[in-house]
Enzyme design. Sequence first.
Site, PDB file in Angstrom:
ATOM      1  N   GLY A  45       7.795  -1.157  26.757  1.00 14.82           N
ATOM      2  CA  GLY A  45       7.367  -1.923  27.925  1.00 14.82           C
ATOM      3  C   GLY A  45       6.256  -2.861  27.508  1.00 14.82           C
ATOM      4  O   GLY A  45       6.234  -3.347  26.367  1.00 14.82           O
ATOM      5  N   ASN A  46       5.309  -3.091  28.391  1.00  9.87           N
ATOM      6  CA  ASN A  46       4.233  -4.036  28.077  1.00  9.87           C
ATOM      7  C   ASN A  46       3.476  -3.609  26.812  1.00  9.87           C
ATOM      8  O   ASN A  46       3.345  -4.369  25.856  1.00  9.87           O
ATOM      9  CB  ASN A  46       3.280  -4.151  29.275  1.00  9.87           C
ATOM     10  CG  ASN A  46       2.092  -5.043  28.952  1.00  9.87           C
ATOM     11  OD1 ASN A  46       2.222  -5.998  28.189  1.00  9.87           O
ATOM     12  ND2 ASN A  46       0.938  -4.724  29.485  1.00  9.87           N
ATOM     13  N   GLY A  79       8.555   3.811  23.542  1.00  8.26           N
ATOM     14  CA  GLY A  79       8.294   3.018  24.744  1.00  8.26           C
ATOM     15  C   GLY A  79       8.342   1.549  24.370  1.00  8.26           C
ATOM     16  O   GLY A  79       7.754   1.141  23.364  1.00  8.26           O
ATOM     17  N   LYS A  97      -7.870   4.842  39.588  1.00  7.38           N
ATOM     18  CA  LYS A  97      -6.453   4.588  39.303  1.00  7.38           C
ATOM     19  C   LYS A  97      -5.706   4.521  40.618  1.00  7.38           C
ATOM     20  O   LYS A  97      -6.154   5.103  41.624  1.00  7.38           O
ATOM     21  CB  LYS A  97      -5.872   5.715  38.451  1.00  7.38           C
ATOM     22  CG  LYS A  97      -4.595   5.336  37.726  1.00  7.38           C
ATOM     23  CD  LYS A  97      -4.901   4.565  36.464  1.00  7.38           C
ATOM     24  CE  LYS A  97      -3.646   4.135  35.742  1.00  7.38           C
ATOM     25  NZ  LYS A  97      -3.984   3.602  34.392  1.00  7.38           N
ATOM     26  N   GLY A 144       4.214  -1.093  24.562  1.00  2.04           N
ATOM     27  CA  GLY A 144       5.076  -0.808  23.410  1.00  2.04           C
ATOM     28  C   GLY A 144       5.616  -2.074  22.749  1.00  2.04           C
ATOM     29  O   GLY A 144       5.652  -2.168  21.519  1.00  2.04           O
ATOM     30  N   TYR A 145       6.016  -3.049  23.557  1.00  3.00           N
ATOM     31  CA  TYR A 145       6.557  -4.286  22.972  1.00  3.00           C
ATOM     32  C   TYR A 145       5.488  -4.973  22.118  1.00  3.00           C
ATOM     33  O   TYR A 145       5.742  -5.374  20.981  1.00  3.00           O
ATOM     34  CB  TYR A 145       7.062  -5.229  24.076  1.00  3.00           C
ATOM     35  CG  TYR A 145       7.341  -6.621  23.541  1.00  3.00           C
ATOM     36  CD1 TYR A 145       8.375  -6.829  22.625  1.00  3.00           C
ATOM     37  CD2 TYR A 145       6.543  -7.706  23.909  1.00  3.00           C
ATOM     38  CE1 TYR A 145       8.613  -8.087  22.087  1.00  3.00           C
ATOM     39  CE2 TYR A 145       6.771  -8.973  23.385  1.00  3.00           C
ATOM     40  CZ  TYR A 145       7.807  -9.159  22.473  1.00  3.00           C
ATOM     41  OH  TYR A 145       8.022 -10.398  21.935  1.00  3.00           O
TER      42      TYR A 145
HETATM   43  P1  NAD Z   1       5.777  -0.229  31.152  1.00  2.00           P
HETATM   44  O1  NAD Z   1       6.344   0.235  32.438  1.00  2.00           O
HETATM   45  O2  NAD Z   1       5.681  -1.681  30.889  1.00  2.00           O
HETATM   46  O3  NAD Z   1       6.589   0.448  29.933  1.00  2.00           O
HETATM   47  C1  NAD Z   1       6.883   1.810  29.810  1.00  2.00           C
HETATM   48  C2  NAD Z   1       7.997   1.960  28.782  1.00  2.00           C
HETATM   49  O4  NAD Z   1       8.195   3.343  28.467  1.00  2.00           O
HETATM   50  C3  NAD Z   1       9.354   1.433  29.252  1.00  2.00           C
HETATM   51  O5  NAD Z   1       9.951   0.720  28.194  1.00  2.00           O
HETATM   52  C4  NAD Z   1      10.155   2.720  29.524  1.00  2.00           C
HETATM   53  O6  NAD Z   1      11.560   2.526  29.367  1.00  2.00           O
HETATM   54  C5  NAD Z   1       9.587   3.601  28.433  1.00  2.00           C
HETATM   55  N1  NAD Z   1       9.832   5.045  28.603  1.00  2.00           N
HETATM   56  C6  NAD Z   1       9.714   5.799  29.724  1.00  2.00           C
HETATM   57  N2  NAD Z   1      10.023   7.085  29.431  1.00  2.00           N
HETATM   58  C7  NAD Z   1      10.317   7.132  28.109  1.00  2.00           C
HETATM   59  C8  NAD Z   1      10.703   8.157  27.203  1.00  2.00           C
HETATM   60  N3  NAD Z   1      10.843   9.428  27.598  1.00  2.00           N
HETATM   61  N4  NAD Z   1      10.909   7.847  25.896  1.00  2.00           N
HETATM   62  C9  NAD Z   1      10.770   6.576  25.468  1.00  2.00           C
HETATM   63  N5  NAD Z   1      10.410   5.572  26.267  1.00  2.00           N
HETATM   64  C10 NAD Z   1      10.192   5.834  27.571  1.00  2.00           C
HETATM   65  O7  NAD Z   1       4.338   0.468  31.047  1.00  2.00           O
HETATM   66  P2  NAD Z   1       3.095   0.021  30.128  1.00  2.00           P
HETATM   67  O8  NAD Z   1       2.192  -0.816  30.943  1.00  2.00           O
HETATM   68  O9  NAD Z   1       3.604  -0.470  28.823  1.00  2.00           O
HETATM   69  O10 NAD Z   1       2.360   1.431  29.944  1.00  2.00           O
HETATM   70  C11 NAD Z   1       2.788   2.381  28.956  1.00  2.00           C
HETATM   71  C12 NAD Z   1       1.684   3.420  28.775  1.00  2.00           C
HETATM   72  O11 NAD Z   1       0.479   2.779  28.378  1.00  2.00           O
HETATM   73  C13 NAD Z   1       1.334   4.216  30.040  1.00  2.00           C
HETATM   74  O12 NAD Z   1       0.934   5.518  29.668  1.00  2.00           O
HETATM   75  C14 NAD Z   1       0.135   3.456  30.598  1.00  2.00           C
HETATM   76  O13 NAD Z   1      -0.662   4.238  31.461  1.00  2.00           O
HETATM   77  C15 NAD Z   1      -0.566   3.114  29.294  1.00  2.00           C
HETATM   78  N6  NAD Z   1      -1.518   2.002  29.368  1.00  2.00           N
HETATM   79  C16 NAD Z   1      -1.122   0.791  29.843  1.00  2.00           C
HETATM   80  C17 NAD Z   1      -2.047  -0.261  29.875  1.00  2.00           C
HETATM   81  C18 NAD Z   1      -1.660  -1.638  30.312  1.00  2.00           C
HETATM   82  O14 NAD Z   1      -2.509  -2.541  30.192  1.00  2.00           O
HETATM   83  N7  NAD Z   1      -0.457  -1.877  30.768  1.00  2.00           N
HETATM   84  C19 NAD Z   1      -3.374  -0.039  29.451  1.00  2.00           C
HETATM   85  C20 NAD Z   1      -3.723   1.224  28.953  1.00  2.00           C
HETATM   86  C21 NAD Z   1      -2.780   2.234  28.915  1.00  2.00           C
END
Ligand code: NAD
Length: 414
Positions: free
Chosen positions: A219-220, A217, A105, A222-223
């Site tokens: 973001g990527n 959430g 990571k 959650g959306y």
């Molecule tokens: P991102 O930055 O695109 O989105 C994160 C979202 O969480 C944002 O909308 C932010 O506003 C929101 N957020 C932050 N604190 C919050 C809170 N207290 N309550 C509600 N919402 C909150 O990140 P991502 O890539 O979507 O990653 C999200 C999670 O998924 C992380 O734990 C990441 O490690 C995990 N993950 C991501 C991937 C990937 O491919 N991107 C793969 C596996 C796991």
Amino acid sequence: MTEPNLLDVVQSHISQCGCDLGLDENVMELLRSPLRELIVSLPVRMDDGRLKVFQGFRVQYNDALGPMKGGVRFYPVQSLESVRALAALMTWKCSLHGLPLGGSKGGVICNTRELSKKELERLSRAYVRGIYSFIGPRRDIPAPDVGTNATVMAWMADEYSCLAKENVFGIVTGKPLFLGGSAGREEATARGGWYAIREAAKSIGLELAGARVAVQGFGNVGYHAARLAAAFGCRLVAVSDSKGGILKEEGLVPEAVQEHKAKSDSVVGFPGAKNISNQELLELDVDLLVPAALEGAITAANADRIRARIVAEMANGPTTHEADTVLSKRGIHLIPDILCNAGGVIVSYFEMVQNFDLWSWDEADINRLLDRKMVQAYDAVRKTSQKEKFNMRQAAYVVAVKRLVEAMRTRGWV
Ligand code: NAD
């Protein structure tokens, strides 16, 4: 009450697993120790001419099963310890899903909201220069995570290629399609998570048609989790981001919420929905709760108020060890992170294979293969959980760690 940090949480899970499998102390020491940790200083010229030095990390946790794979987080609150915890999770995740990959990571302490596009590009390139000699397409392959995306991966692939004096697009995954990215990668974490939810619903007898979903959430991950709810027959009633949440019983249209967020920087205030707090979202009376934000969402402080029947951990480390025990005592079916959110690394692995072959696969084939991988892993975990009377997290760790330890033994490490 002070909540444990992510490294404490991951260490508790691995200690529990050591007891469950009866592993000896030498093996446990290896499982607790990262192979290599790097701290880098990244000087970046800001738009106003100042030089700012950012701190970056890369943790290569364990490569017993193959080259290491792990995302890069651009986020203000992180440390070597939090990156180490995430690298450990990547190791168990790749093992659980039978990928020929180890875990790593990366991270950079920064607030992407305060950076211009040019500054973000210079920082992404500086990070690659900082870790250049430690990564490689057969050694350690970064990918997107919180705060990074396909555009950042394109800059990283370009910087690495400039330094290597040849095009090495396979140095990262999660790239744009025309630079060797894979179809389906952007939504893969959420899609894989939904395949796991479908299996879980079958296994506990929950009808998905009309099931109510809350996603923490936006973001990527959650959306796309919110967007795919409809494809699985479910009704999305609530979503949140760092500024708060929204609730609409009749159902939310994620694309419209996304448009609102693009204009106002938050889901809060979405027309026709009720504003709620982040805590309220977690405790809603829904069928499915999808934590897709950051770690520490479900803790000993709120676990007894979670009302969902299934908690699908699409984020890494959203539930503490103590909260796990409370949820499983209350009969809530938890799909643990290393099982639930592996879709991203699985399709990243497909992207690696396509890059090695200079070929691209159809999205339908990718989704079919992803589905098969998620079903296989879910079945293995569920069976272990039922047979050994372990909760789902314990069972996932047992399946993952057994395979990893077998590889370490076969290689003569223990
Ligand atoms: P991102 O930055 O695109 O989105 C994160 C979202 O969480 C944002 O909308 C932010 O506003 C929101 N957020 C932050 N604190 C919050 C809170 N207290 N309550 C509600 N919402 C909150 O990140 P991502 O890539 O979507 O990653 C999200 C999670 O998924 C992380 O734990 C990441 O490690 C995990 N993950 C991501 C991937 C990937 O491919 N991107 C793969 C596996 C796991």
